[in-house]
Scaffold this active site. Structure first.
Site, PDB file in Angstrom:
ATOM      1  N   HIS A 283       0.833  -1.238  -0.041  1.00 28.69           N
ATOM      2  CA  HIS A 283      -0.093  -0.036  -0.038  1.00 28.69           C
ATOM      3  C   HIS A 283       1.014   1.294  -0.042  1.00 28.69           C
ATOM      4  CE1 HIS A 283      -0.134   1.101   4.326  1.00 28.69           C
ATOM      5  NE2 HIS A 283       0.370   0.060   4.523  1.00 28.69           N
TER       6      HIS A 283
ATOM      7  N   CYS B 153       0.612   6.412  12.680  1.00 34.91           N
ATOM      8  CA  CYS B 153       0.520   5.797  13.750  1.00 34.91           C
ATOM      9  C   CYS B 153       0.757   6.813  14.884  1.00 34.91           C
ATOM     10  CB  CYS B 153       1.608   4.490  14.025  1.00 34.91           C
ATOM     11  SG  CYS B 153       1.784   3.671  12.501  1.00 34.91           S
TER      12      CYS B 153
HETATM   13  N1  PLP Z   1       7.656   0.077   8.200  1.00 36.04           N
HETATM   14  C1  PLP Z   1       7.660   1.438   7.775  1.00 36.04           C
HETATM   15  C2  PLP Z   1       8.855   2.328   7.547  1.00 36.04           C
HETATM   16  C3  PLP Z   1       6.602   2.056   7.509  1.00 36.04           C
HETATM   17  O1  PLP Z   1       6.397   3.059   7.038  1.00 36.04           O
HETATM   18  C4  PLP Z   1       5.246   1.371   7.791  1.00 36.04           C
HETATM   19  C5  PLP Z   1       4.099   1.891   7.468  1.00 36.04           C
HETATM   20  O2  PLP Z   1       3.767   2.967   7.861  1.00 36.04           O
HETATM   21  C6  PLP Z   1       5.269  -0.103   8.461  1.00 36.04           C
HETATM   22  C7  PLP Z   1       6.483  -0.650   8.716  1.00 36.04           C
HETATM   23  C8  PLP Z   1       4.187  -0.723   8.413  1.00 36.04           C
HETATM   24  O3  PLP Z   1       3.815  -1.433   7.110  1.00 36.04           O
HETATM   25  P1  PLP Z   1       1.976  -1.873   7.141  1.00 36.04           P
HETATM   26  O4  PLP Z   1       1.189  -0.773   7.142  1.00 36.04           O
HETATM   27  O5  PLP Z   1       2.150  -2.494   5.721  1.00 36.04           O
HETATM   28  O6  PLP Z   1       2.169  -2.714   8.269  1.00 36.04           O
END
Ligand code: PLP
Length: 372
Positions: A197, A320
């Site tokens: 995504h 987040c």
């Molecule tokens: N790692 C990083 C650097 C991210 O930016 C994100 C999402 O914002 C994630 C991990 C988590 O990915 P997912 O939303 O596919 O769980």
């Protein structure tokens, strides 16, 4: 509405959407079944794995489908645990919470974790890593591009240093895959996490690259899917959508990179011309389109809501984190100047943003900042 939060998520690419459709109502077979109706699901799975592998310079058998970046990150950190082997994990203080919270989890189980700090420029240097890593280190995990400030890390150098100490190397490349060229074999990494995504693919799907011959505990036990390491019926529609989106992103990569740099310049030049007092977090190289800007004496939350009222969607930090009014862990880790840092917003532009939208973002910001 102007959507400028592409680091949080992106709009599904129309070709990816079209490619997914037949796998919902027509070719809905379980790819593990031996009958002819499952043939197209099996083929789609095989083709997607091959195409995704090609985009990052991997072999098809090195690609393991997961539910996204969070799962891939958790798998690597927790999949390293072995009873009786208490060698350390080293990571950086400005990783995504998918890594940091997984590391806190293994710390609670008694496994040591050490944290390397990025420089003020938002870079994890091999010099800093060298002060922390030792022959007792089992795994080093450093992100390829930071999700809040967009800085790109010297992964090849960090990986070489880690290997010289006998440690495996993982990179969370969720913000990088589909945005900058990646060749996993050239980089030498043992693991790489990606999420669809973030490159105009569907949500809830991603992959973990595992270098051939590297040992890791299975993520889940059950069926024989994903070479017996990640059991569970494959999400064929999403896997197909992800492969189409990634292939397209890689084909368009250089054009889109240049275009996004152009959009960034439109915003920055307008702010400069209006004599706005701001600083951009993190030094070059940045992920194209990622602008983390801090405005002295302002509050990031206030800026986000004022822009929202003007129809512009941005973020204060990572998605987040957006309910947290304290300085984000990323800005703390780079020791950002507090006078500016409390007034930080992340504008993350995508290929569907227009030049007019970039101008509107800058004009709206200037309006809010000058009125205050
Ligand atoms: N790692 C990083 C650097 C991210 O930016 C994100 C999402 O914002 C994630 C991990 C988590 O990915 P997912 O939303 O596919 O769980």
């Amino acid at each position: 509405m102007i959507y400028a939060d592409n680091a949080a998520t992106t709009k599904l690419d129309i070709d990816a959407f079209e490619a997914m459709k037949p796998f919902f109502l027509e070719n809905y077979a379980n790819a593990s079944q031996p009958y002819s109706f499952a043939r197209s699901a099996k083929k789609a799975l095989r083709d997607a794995r091959t195409s995704i592998a090609k985009c990052i310079g991997a072999l098809p058998e090195e690609i393991y489908f997961t539910s996204g970046g969070t799962e891939s990150d958790n798998w690597v950190i927790k999949g390293m645990l072995q009873y009786g082997d208490y060698r350390a994990v080293v990571t950086s203080a400005f990783e995504h919470h998918a890594i940091l919270h997984a590391c806190q989890h293994i710390e609670r189980l008694g496994y040591p974790v050490a944290y390397v700090y990025p420089t003020n420029a938002g870079i994890v240097s091999s010099r800093n890593l060298a002060t922390i890593i030792s022959p007792q280190t089992k795994l080093v995990s450093i992100m390829m591009a930071n999700n809040e400030i967009g800085t790109i890390q010297p992964i090849q150098e960090l990986c070489t240093l880690s290997h010289s100490q006998g440690a495996l190397f993982h990179t969370d490349a969720v913000q990088a895959v589909g945005h900058i060229p990646i060749d996993v074999h050239g980089l030498g990494v043992d693991f790489l996490s990606a999420s669809a995504h973030k490159f105009n693919g569907p949500k809830g799907i991603g992959f973990l690259y595992i270098k051939q011959g590297t040992t890791i505990e299975p993520f889940s036990d059950g069926g024989a899917q994903e070479y017996g390491l990640r059991a569970g019926t494959e999400n064929i529609a999403s896997i197909v959508g992800m492969s189409v989106a990634l292939q397209k992103s890689c084909e368009e990569l250089h054009t889109v990179q240049l275009y996004l740099k152009e959009l960034e310049q439109i915003i920055l030049l307008k702010l400069d011309a209006a004599h706005i007092d701001y600083c951009r977090n993190g030094k070059e190289p940045h992920i194209p389109g990622n602008l983390s800007l801090s405005f002295k004496g302002f509050d990031g939350e206030m800026l986000l809501h004022r822009l929202d009222l003007m129809g512009i969607m941005v973020s204060t930090g990572s998605a987040c984190n957006s309910k947290n009014t304290q300085l984000s862990h990323v800005l703390q880790a780079i020791r950002a100047n507090e006078d500016y840092a409390m007034g930080t917003i992340r504008i993350s532009l995508g290929k569907s943003n227009t030049k007019e939208e970039a101008e509107k973002i800058a004009d709206s910001l200037i309006k809010i900042l000058s009125k205050h």
